[in-house]
Design an enzyme around this catalytic site. Structure first.
Site, PDB file in Angstrom:
ATOM      1  N   GLY A   1      29.088-100.767 -26.913  1.00  0.00           N
ATOM      2  CA  GLY A   1      28.932 -99.233 -28.192  1.00  0.00           C
ATOM      3  C   GLY A   1      28.985-100.376 -29.527  1.00  0.00           C
ATOM      4  O   GLY A   1      28.593-101.562 -29.400  1.00  0.00           O
ATOM      5  N   ASN A   2      28.933 -99.368 -30.400  1.00  0.00           N
ATOM      6  CA  ASN A   2      28.779-100.266 -31.458  1.00  0.00           C
ATOM      7  C   ASN A   2      30.238 -98.570 -32.449  1.00  0.00           C
ATOM      8  O   ASN A   2      31.015 -97.665 -32.325  1.00  0.00           O
ATOM      9  CB  ASN A   2      27.449 -99.718 -32.460  1.00  0.00           C
ATOM     10  CG  ASN A   2      27.309 -98.151 -32.142  1.00  0.00           C
ATOM     11  OD1 ASN A   2      26.877 -96.927 -32.891  1.00  0.00           O
ATOM     12  ND2 ASN A   2      25.600 -97.344 -31.131  1.00  0.00           N
ATOM     13  N   ARG A   3      30.158 -99.147 -33.615  1.00  0.00           N
ATOM     14  CA  ARG A   3      30.925 -98.082 -34.191  1.00  0.00           C
ATOM     15  C   ARG A   3      30.519 -96.528 -35.125  1.00  0.00           C
ATOM     16  O   ARG A   3      30.855 -96.265 -35.615  1.00  0.00           O
ATOM     17  CB  ARG A   3      31.925 -99.306 -35.501  1.00  0.00           C
ATOM     18  CG  ARG A   3      32.034-100.285 -35.402  1.00  0.00           C
ATOM     19  CD  ARG A   3      32.786-101.310 -36.433  1.00  0.00           C
ATOM     20  NE  ARG A   3      33.398-102.473 -36.087  1.00  0.00           N
ATOM     21  CZ  ARG A   3      34.091-102.458 -36.239  1.00  0.00           C
ATOM     22  NH1 ARG A   3      35.408-101.307 -35.741  1.00  0.00           N
ATOM     23  NH2 ARG A   3      34.670-103.573 -35.876  1.00  0.00           N
TER      24      ARG A   3
END
Ligand code: CTP
Length: 384
Positions: free
Chosen positions: A180-182
């Protein structure tokens, strides 16, 4: 516009200094402009917070003895009132009857919170938190006044259909893990909410589990492939597509049906296999590039891309943004600086808005993501 009583608490100069706006306090100033009629007529929303027992009584009986009550009589927009007073005054049948009268006339009366009041007493009668009142106001603006003439959407994007993507996609490895990412999705949600407030029909393809903004249809997705399919499905008749989502460029090549174990196999000699598994990746489709490639003629939607940039030895945030616009060829590119402590999950953002075919840059911020959203829609409205 403070009433005479309000000015006992906070003076006119403080209102003017903090808001940076002129403060209207009475019917008899700037008389050539007829402010008591003009302000009410031009307003999109009137909010009375706090609304005292006295103000509720004067409004309920249609008095016009100061600027605020004049404005309440001339306004045809939604009106929100937030009663705040001591519990006994709030519960008195006179106050309750006034609230009932105002509600019947279409005023949105926000129930007071319960808690510490101005003195040592506590109970119902406390002004709700500003965030709560702000949400009520947003909803009222999105809804319009409810009168037949205002039931149709109003605003610069009325009659437009827009698709916004938001959040960071999650690319599953196994039933419990993902890449995932932020990205929090807050900027995408602000864009969707602002478009709805400006009259657009809005579909929000979201990989973020935030609360749906008023008047926005949310299509929940998880992966880049799901997001691509959802955007395609919503594309028909779209006037604008805003790719605010942080779409993963890669996904795990395979999905393991069962949780990948730390000790994932037992060797021929019966010893546990402690080797570290590799995670091969494959490329995800570039949704934005697909939209640009499919562009055909004047009926194509305006395509807005976002560029998450950190800046590095090979160029600044803006330089990377310009190069990305040249590469991606979307109509508008919103370049923002990202990093662990900047932008992601925050309520503020600093962006540079670039337009294809011009060198002009619109710098916005640091400002709330709502303000950034407003600036982006101003640019898009111009293009439409
Ligand atoms: N985007 C997309 N599909 C992808 C990756 C990105 O549609 N698979 C969109 C994003 O929604 C955003 C824009 O492309 O509007 C730019 O995303 P960004 O991650 O900054 O750009 P990349 O092309 O992935 O370039 P890089 O990561 O190398 O900077």
């Amino acid at each position: 516009m403070p009433t005479a009583s309000a000015l006992h608490f906070v003076g006119e100069a403080t209102w003017a200094a903090l808001s940076g706006k002129p403060v209207h306090t009475d019917v008899w100033s700037d008389i050539t402009e007829v402010p008591h009629v003009r302000i009410g007529r031009e307003a999109d929303l009137v909010v009375v917070a706090p609304a005292t027992a006295d103000l509720l009584a004067r409004a309920a009986t249609g008095q016009a003895d100061d600027l605020l009550t004049n404005v309440l009589l001339t306004a045809r927009c939604p009106v929100v009132m937030a009663p705040a007073m001591h519990t006994e005054m709030y519960e008195h049948p006179a106050t309750q009857a006034n609230i009932a009268t105002l509600s019947e006339r279409g005023v949105h009366v926000v129930p007071p919170a319960s808690g510490r009041l101005t003195g040592r007493d506590s109970g119902p009668g406390r002004l709700p938190e500003p965030e709560e009142l702000f949400e009520v106001c947003r909803r009222e603006l999105a809804r319009g006044s409810g009168t037949p003439s205002a039931a149709a959407p109003r605003g610069p994007l009325a009659g437009r259909r827009v698709v916004v993507t938001a959040g960071g996609t999650r690319e599953p490895l196994d039933p419990v893990r993902f890449l995932g990412n932020r990205s929090s999705g807050k900027q995408g949600y602000a864009l969707a909410r602002t478009a709805a407030e400006r009259g657009a029909e809005v579909v929000l393809v979201s990989a973020a589990g935030l609360e749906a903004p008023a008047g926005v249809r949310v299509v929940p997705v998880e992966t880049a492939l799901e997001m691509e399919a959802a955007v395609r499905a919503e594309l028909a008749d779209a006037d604008v597509v805003v790719m605010a989502a942080a779409v993963a460029d890669f996904r795990p090549a395979t999905y393991t049906e069962h949780k990948i174990k730390k000790t994932h196999a037992v060797g021929a000699d019966g010893a546990p296999d402690e080797s570290v598994p590799a995670v091969p990746l494959v490329r995800n489709p570039d949704i934005l590039a697909g939209l640009v490639a499919a562009r055909a003629g004047a009926s194509s939607p305006v395509v807005v891309g976002f560029a998450a940039e950190t800046g590095d030895a090979s160029g600044s945030v803006l330089e990377h943004g310009r190069a990305k616009l040249a590469r991606k060829s979307c109509d508008v590119l919103v370049v923002n600086e990202v990093g662990a402590d900047v932008t992601f999950g925050k309520d503020e953002n600093t962006v540079h808005v670039l337009r294809r075919g011009t060198d002009a840059v619109l710098d916005v911020g640091p400002a709330s993501k709502d303000v950034v959203a407003g600036a982006v829609w101003d640019v898009v409205t111009d293009l439409l």
